[in-house]
Design a protein around this motif. Structure first.
Motif, short mmCIF file in Angstrom:
data_model
loop_
_atom_site.label_atom_id
_atom_site.label_comp_id
_atom_site.label_asym_id
_atom_site.label_seq_id
_atom_site.Cartn_x
_atom_site.Cartn_y
_atom_site.Cartn_z
N ALA A 141 -22.28 34.45 18.57
CA ALA A 141 -22.69 35.22 17.76
C ALA A 141 -23.57 34.84 16.91
N SER A 142 -23.35 33.59 16.30
CA SER A 142 -23.98 32.80 15.23
C SER A 142 -25.40 32.30 15.92
N THR A 143 -25.58 31.99 17.12
CA THR A 143 -26.73 31.78 17.68
C THR A 143 -27.89 33.05 17.87
N ILE A 144 -27.23 34.07 18.16
CA ILE A 144 -28.21 35.22 18.54
C ILE A 144 -28.51 35.72 17.05
N SER A 145 -27.60 35.67 16.13
CA SER A 145 -27.82 36.10 14.75
C SER A 145 -28.99 35.28 14.40
N GLY A 146 -28.96 33.96 14.64
CA GLY A 146 -30.26 33.24 14.17
C GLY A 146 -31.45 33.49 14.81
N MET A 147 -31.31 33.68 16.05
CA MET A 147 -32.53 34.63 16.76
C MET A 147 -33.06 35.87 16.21
N ALA A 148 -32.07 36.61 15.75
CA ALA A 148 -32.61 37.97 15.43
C ALA A 148 -33.15 37.91 14.10
N VAL A 149 -32.44 37.03 13.22
CA VAL A 149 -33.21 36.69 11.61
C VAL A 149 -34.16 35.97 11.69
N ALA A 150 -34.59 35.27 12.68
CA ALA A 150 -35.67 34.43 12.76
C ALA A 150 -36.71 35.42 13.22
N ALA A 151 -36.86 36.45 14.27
CA ALA A 151 -37.58 37.24 14.75
C ALA A 151 -37.89 38.08 13.52
N GLU A 152 -37.13 38.60 12.66
CA GLU A 152 -37.43 39.18 11.30
C GLU A 152 -38.38 38.39 10.46
N ALA A 153 -37.95 37.21 10.43
CA ALA A 153 -38.73 36.31 9.62
C ALA A 153 -40.06 36.05 10.13
N LEU A 154 -40.28 35.98 11.36
CA LEU A 154 -41.45 35.74 12.21
C LEU A 154 -42.48 36.92 12.34
N GLY A 155 -41.74 37.97 12.02
CA GLY A 155 -42.48 39.20 12.25
C GLY A 155 -42.39 39.95 13.82
#
Ligand SMILES: Cc1ncc(C[n+]2csc(CCOP(=O)(O)OP(=O)(O)O)c2C)c(N)n1
Ligand code: SF4
Lengths: 390, 297
Positions: B74-88
């Motif tokens: 869960a923490s890994t995919i959270s990081g992926m999802a949050v980064a995707a938002e940060a990176l647009g």
């Protein structure tokens, strides 16, 4: 123009993070790291920075979400200390093995039991083989500068290895000093945006952090070892480049202080190097030929340097704020093996555990003990100094 | 949110897996990927699914995929999802996690709780084969009562797993007030796929707990995975439900439960049970259903 501010090393490091413009920061609080992550939260609250801040529920998740973010090609940061660092230990090798260039700060603190919130380096040293580059800083200024440098080192295509920037708990993290904060444009000219192919890609889907069996495993680890060799060069060149930009140099892997004609030297890591400098100056004034070797990079270890000075000094003492029980102080065993065959006398001083003060007098005693050894006195190789009882 | 089976793509995003024949986990993953499509970034922790799909230099997964630590899905995919938002990154990309029951309800629960509370934009699918299968069938927090596993062996002093009730991931997630959580079964593919489709269209943390029988660990003929999964529901030992807009809903309630032994007798892990065990399991089932009915109605 850069500006000056009166900052703790934690705050200085937070400025280093802000100037490095990460996309994602994830963190979980622990003394003495807390004021760093609080400062980062302030930057966001004040609109001074713009990135995603993940307030996760544990250090394991802090490093796992940093990994997830890095897998997307994001520049990421996290920070921890002591029990928190041990708690995220599993993730450290996930990050390094999959070559994700995350930068973290470890606010060095002792590890339980006994429970102790104060500074020594046992937490970081327990992570020695996690596959992270480990740099130690001497001041708040160096903390700020090293965080910025750490991204440039970590993200280098030949390196692609995470970096742990170690800042001594309390002695540095909570001690205020004048710190020069570079301009954003200055940092931008030094640190380009992170660009990698080691990330997920919608056009060309990737499999990352894959399981690798015996057939290919050794090759991957060999490449990690090569990356650390590249890091040795990169840490030096990045330091030089940064020095040109800001006028501040930390020597790269090590810094020699008044070593040229020195007979007796101490090897120090982290904040204690600052105190040793002062002692060196005082003893030099009294005519004693003493010097300091500040060890800045513990991993990669500057083996070639120590090899090159193996017959330069009459005696070498190594200060350790950690010990590998059943053997030597952690730094000492590395120095000793790098200097294999040396003619110098060698000794190891275990001090500063659980935050115990390391006064100048104690450092002077070390030099005097080393001079004693040079003139033929026998001393135990590994000594705990300043003890209440033996 | 109906899934039209006729319109499902022929294209497979999961094939060539090294799982045992009849593996329920693979079936669930394949169906989920059919619905989510190639605009998916997947991660899996240590579990059968990871071990059988993703060993260098091969992969049987045709979307972006990463393996993460056992407690850290869960923490890994959270990081992926949050980064995707940060990176647009485009907003239509799904961040999907697939983990076993052990990786979810035991060692991964803390990270999942964090992701649920932060409401990160992820779909988390727990594929439940009621034990740690990748390490050879040890019990987990959702192993069925009286089931034999290698750490709940049967003998003169043991009748298998001692916990009477499975840990309720569904209710744990509902207590986090996630926007969407559901239970499902591979025997009800349309229901499952519709749940995945629904999850895809909701922003925030979505969690689906799907029962995925395991012929190897449970000890039944690989040909009857779907039948086994179906009997679990028909006997009332598994259920199909949803939690959405703060409300619970059953998707399917059998008019009358079949006798539990119809399900239990199919499986070697229950072969030590006798009549009195069946009746006890039935009584537990009724307690659980009464409780759920009161709560979900
Ligand atoms: C921290 C940690 N502890 C233990 C393991 C060993 N391990 C790997 S997979 C696994 C069991 C997986 O079980 P589950 O999550 O139920 O998935 P399944 O294989 O049954 O689909 C275990 C115990 C590990 N990889 N990491
Ligand atoms: S052991 Fe069970 S879950 Fe694992 S691959 Fe085989 S059938 Fe699937």
């Amino acid at each position: 123009m850069s500006k000056k501010a009166f900052l703790s090393a934690n705050e200085a490091a937070a400025y280093g993070v802000k100037l490095s413009k990460p996309h994602v920061v994830s963190a979980y609080p622990i003394t003495p790291q807390t004021t760093l992550v609080e400062k980062i939260a302030d930057f966001l609250a004040n609109g001074e920075a713009d990135f995603k801040y993940m307030m996760v529920e544990s250090e394991h998740s802090a490093m796992a979400s940093a990994l997830g973010a890095s897998l997307m090609g994001a520049r990421t940061f996290t920070a921890s200390s002591s029990q928190g660092l041990l708690y995220m230990c599993e993730m450290l090798s996930y990050v390094s093995g999959s070559r994700n260039p995350i930068v973290m700060v470890d606010a060095n603190r002792s590890i339980a039991t006994p429970w102790n919130i104060f500074g020594d380096q046992r937490d970081a040293m327990a992570m020695r083989d996690s596959g992270w580059i480990m740099l130690f800083v001497e001041s708040g200024q160096e903390a700020l500068d090293t965080v910025i440098q750490a991204y440039k080192i970590a993200e280098d295509p030949e390196v692609m290895t995470p970096v742990m920037v170690n800042i001594d708990g309390f002695t540095l993290t909570h001690t205020y000093d004048m710190v020069e904060i570079p301009e954003q444009e200055e940092v931008d000219s030094f640190l380009p945006p992170y660009n990698t192919t080691n990330k997920m890609d919608m056009k060309n889907p990737k499999t990352l952090c894959q399981s690798v069996g015996p057939d290919f495993h050794t090759e991957g680890r060999y490449l990690q070892q090569k990356a650390f060799e590249a890091a040795k060069r990169k840490i030096v060149s990045v330091n030089d480049e940064y020095a040109k930009l800001t006028g501040r140099s930390y020597g790269g892997l090590i810094e020699e202080y008044r070593c040229d004609d020195a007979e007796v030297v101490l090897v120090a890591t982290g904040s204690v190097a600052g105190t040793v400098r002062a002692v060196v100056d005082e003893m030099r004034e009294a005519g004693k030929k003493v010097g300091l070797i500040k060890l800045r990079s513990f991993r990669p270890f500057p083996k070639e340097y120590f090899e090159s000075v193996k017959d330069k000094f009459k005696a070498i003492g190594v200060i350790d704020k950690s010990i590998s029980f059943g053997y030597d102080g952690t730094v000492f065993s590395e120095v000793k093996s790098a200097m294999y065959g040396s003619s110098a006398k060698m000794a190891n001083y275990i001090v500063g555990l659980g935050g115990r003060d390391i006064p100048k007098k104690m450092l002077e005693d070390m030099y005097n003990k080393l001079f004693g050894m040079v003139s033929g006195k026998n001393e135990a190789e590994v000594q705990f100094l300043g003890m209440r009882w033996e | 949110m109906a899934v039209n089976l006729k319109n499902l793509p022929d294209e497979e995003l999961l094939y060539g897996v090294k799982t045992c024949q009849g593996c329920g986990v693979t079936l669930a993953a394949r169906l989920a990927l059919k619905v989510l499509g190639e605009r998916t970034c997947l991660a899996t922790p240590a579990c059968c699914f990871a071990a059988t799909t993703t060993v260098y230099p091969q992969s049987s997964i045709f979307v972006n995929n990463a393996i993460t630590a056992f407690p850290a899905l869960a923490s890994t995919i959270s990081g992926m999802a949050v980064a995707a938002e940060a990176l647009g990154w485009d907003e239509d990309i799904t961040f999907l996690g697939i983990a076993g029951d052990g990786g979810t309800v035991d060692i991964g629960l803390q990270a999942l709780s964090g992701a649920a509370e932060r409401n990160d934009n992820i779909i988390y699918i727990c594929v439940d084969n009621e034990a740690y299968m990748n390490t050879g069938n040890q019990r987990s927090g959702v192993t069925s009562y009286k089931a034999w596993t290698t750490t709940t062996p049967t003998g003169p002093c043991s009748k298998g797993e001692k916990n009477r009730f499975k840990k309720s991931l569904f209710e744990i997630m509902a207590a986090h007030r996630v926007p969407y959580t559901a239970t499902a079964s591979v025997a009800y593919p349309k229901d499952f796929m519709e749940k995945v489709e629904k999850a895809k269209n909701i922003k925030g943390c979505k969690v689906i707990h799907v029962m995925t029988p395991c012929p190897t660990g449970w000890g039944y003929d690989p040909a009857v995975t779907v039948r086994t999964a179906k009997l679990a529901v028909e006997c009332g030992l598994w259920y199909l439900a949803e939690f959405e807009n703060n409300e619970f809903k059953f998707n399917f309630v059998p008019k009358e439960f079949k006798p539990v032994e119809e399900y239990l007798k199919l499986q070697r892990r229950f072969r030590h049970l006798d009549e009195s065990d069946y009746r006890e399991i039935e009584a537990n089932r009724d307690i659980e259903w009464n409780r759920m009915r009161k709560r979900f109605a």
